[in-house]
Scaffold this motif. Structure first.
Motif, PDB file in Angstrom:
ATOM      1  N   UNK A  74       0.859  -1.191   0.000  1.00 49.46           N
ATOM      2  CA  UNK A  74       0.000   0.000   0.000  1.00 49.46           C
ATOM      3  C   UNK A  74       0.888   1.231   0.000  1.00 49.46           C
ATOM      4  N   UNK A  75       0.662   2.118  -0.958  1.00 46.79           N
ATOM      5  CA  UNK A  75       1.454   3.340  -1.072  1.00 46.79           C
ATOM      6  C   UNK A  75       0.505   4.527  -1.031  1.00 46.79           C
ATOM      7  N   UNK A  80       2.937   4.219   4.112  1.00 46.74           N
ATOM      8  CA  UNK A  80       3.151   3.033   3.286  1.00 46.74           C
ATOM      9  C   UNK A  80       3.007   1.792   4.159  1.00 46.74           C
ATOM     10  N   UNK A  81       2.578   0.693   3.539  1.00 45.20           N
ATOM     11  CA  UNK A  81       2.513  -0.586   4.229  1.00 45.20           C
ATOM     12  C   UNK A  81       3.300  -1.609   3.412  1.00 45.20           C
ATOM     13  N   UNK A  82       4.221  -2.296   4.089  1.00 43.81           N
ATOM     14  CA  UNK A  82       5.058  -3.301   3.443  1.00 43.81           C
ATOM     15  C   UNK A  82       4.751  -4.682   4.006  1.00 43.81           C
ATOM     16  N   UNK A  95       4.169  -4.043   7.965  1.00 41.46           N
ATOM     17  CA  UNK A  95       4.812  -2.921   8.647  1.00 41.46           C
ATOM     18  C   UNK A  95       4.334  -1.621   8.009  1.00 41.46           C
ATOM     19  N   UNK A  96       3.726  -0.788   8.825  1.00 40.18           N
ATOM     20  CA  UNK A  96       3.188   0.501   8.381  1.00 40.18           C
ATOM     21  C   UNK A  96       4.102   1.610   8.863  1.00 40.18           C
ATOM     22  N   UNK A  97       4.433   2.539   7.963  1.00 45.48           N
ATOM     23  CA  UNK A  97       5.346   3.628   8.315  1.00 45.48           C
ATOM     24  C   UNK A  97       4.998   4.880   7.519  1.00 45.48           C
ATOM     25  N   UNK A  98       5.380   6.062   8.017  1.00 46.78           N
ATOM     26  CA  UNK A  98       5.205   7.275   7.219  1.00 46.78           C
ATOM     27  C   UNK A  98       6.101   7.224   5.983  1.00 46.78           C
TER      28      UNK A  98
END
Length: 305
Positions: A74-75, A80-82, A95-98
């Motif tokens: 997801x971008x 973003x989600x990896x 893993x979700x991060x800014x």
């Protein structure tokens, strides 16, 4: 215009840092109370993390020396989600991060840490678990969550549903909502995109993404957000910025049920009546809570864990 040489700049920075460090470690003569001192130390560490990361050439595909980022799933505009794999255990995680360009956004950082606090508190078979919070090399927070590779939104594109499958989905959703509401929160973003599963068992759907969740009785403008959620699933009171409670999520659940019935191979008058009841515009006309909605659905089915 004359400018002080770089060496002078570094000497001034070192002098100021030395004075700050002495102030923070002044023992009994410390001018700051312990809580303030700890906050200042944390901010210094955070600033050093951000600066060091911009000077280093570490592998961006490895997080916290423990997770390998395998795919970007997801971008979004700010996050973003990896899909990530633990280097030692081999387990999969989300893993979700800014996004990197938002590393210095204090509002986003605060919201993500708040999302982590909510996610870690909630434990239920129908809620996607938040497992840990990491600090990336550049200071960004990263949320480690259980990996659930299938979205209900994708499942709806594959084949029609049966009435029993619709009931299984709604049982999962309402059971998860009951746990969220019992903990004092409103999810505020229920949709097929945030209903996930690890396999094809629709009775094991889990509610994910607490990025815009609220404590019951709050409104998003308290966090300087004009509107949060998905307009096509938001309740009238959420759209107008009113204080929210669990009945706002029930409105979204009613719209979800209507969507499921449009993908159902058979009509069901009882489910259609429930969809209409859940999505009443006036929250006073909806069921009082998710448990009451479950009762109208027929109650949660027994599931072996």
């Amino acid at each position: 215009m004359s400018r002080e040489p770089p060496d002078g700049d570094f000497e001034e920075i070192a002098r100021r840092f030395s004075h700050l460090w002495q102030a923070l470690n002044a023992g009994a003569d410390n001018p700051y109370p312990p809580e303030t001192r700890q906050m200042l130390v944390d901010r210094i560490r955070d600033a050093l993390d951000r600066g060091e990361a911009r000077l280093s050439a570490s592998d961006p595909g490895i997080v916290a020396n423990s997770f390998v980022l395998e795919a970007l799933i997801h971008d979004g505009a700010v996050t973003q989600v990896h899909r990530a794999r633990h280097r030692d255990l081999g387990t999969l995680h989300a893993i979700k991060m800014p996004r990197p360009e938002h590393a210095d956004d204090p509002v986003l950082r605060k919201l993500m840490l708040r999302e982590a606090e909510i996610g870690i508190r909630l434990r239920h078979i129908n809620i996607a678990g938040t497992q840990a919070v990491l600090r990336l090399d550049d200071g960004r927070p990263a949320l480690v969550m259980e990996w659930l590779g299938k979205r209900l939104a994708d499942r709806l594109q594959e084949q029609p549903l049966s009435p029993d499958e619709v009931i299984s989905i709604m049982t999962s959703v309402l059971s998860g909502l009951a746990a969220i509401h019992a903990a004092g929160f409103v999810h505020c973003d229920l949709s097929p995109l945030n209903l996930l599963s690890g396999d094809s068992d629709l009775s094991r759907l889990k509610i994910a993404d607490f990025g815009v969740a609220l404590e019951a009785g709050c409104r998003h403008r308290q966090f300087d957000i004009a509107f949060a959620g998905r307009p096509d699933f938001a309740s009238p009171e959420q759209t107008t910025g009113e204080p929210l409670d669990g009945r706002s999520d029930l409105y979204a659940a009613g719209l979800l049920l209507s969507l499921l019935l449009r993908h159902c191979r058979e009509s069901d008058d009882g489910l259609e009546a429930l969809a209409a009841r859940l999505s009443e515009r006036d929250p006073r006309d909806r069921p009082q809570n998710a448990k009451a909605a479950l009762h109208l659905l027929g109650g949660p089915r027994k599931t072996s864990y």
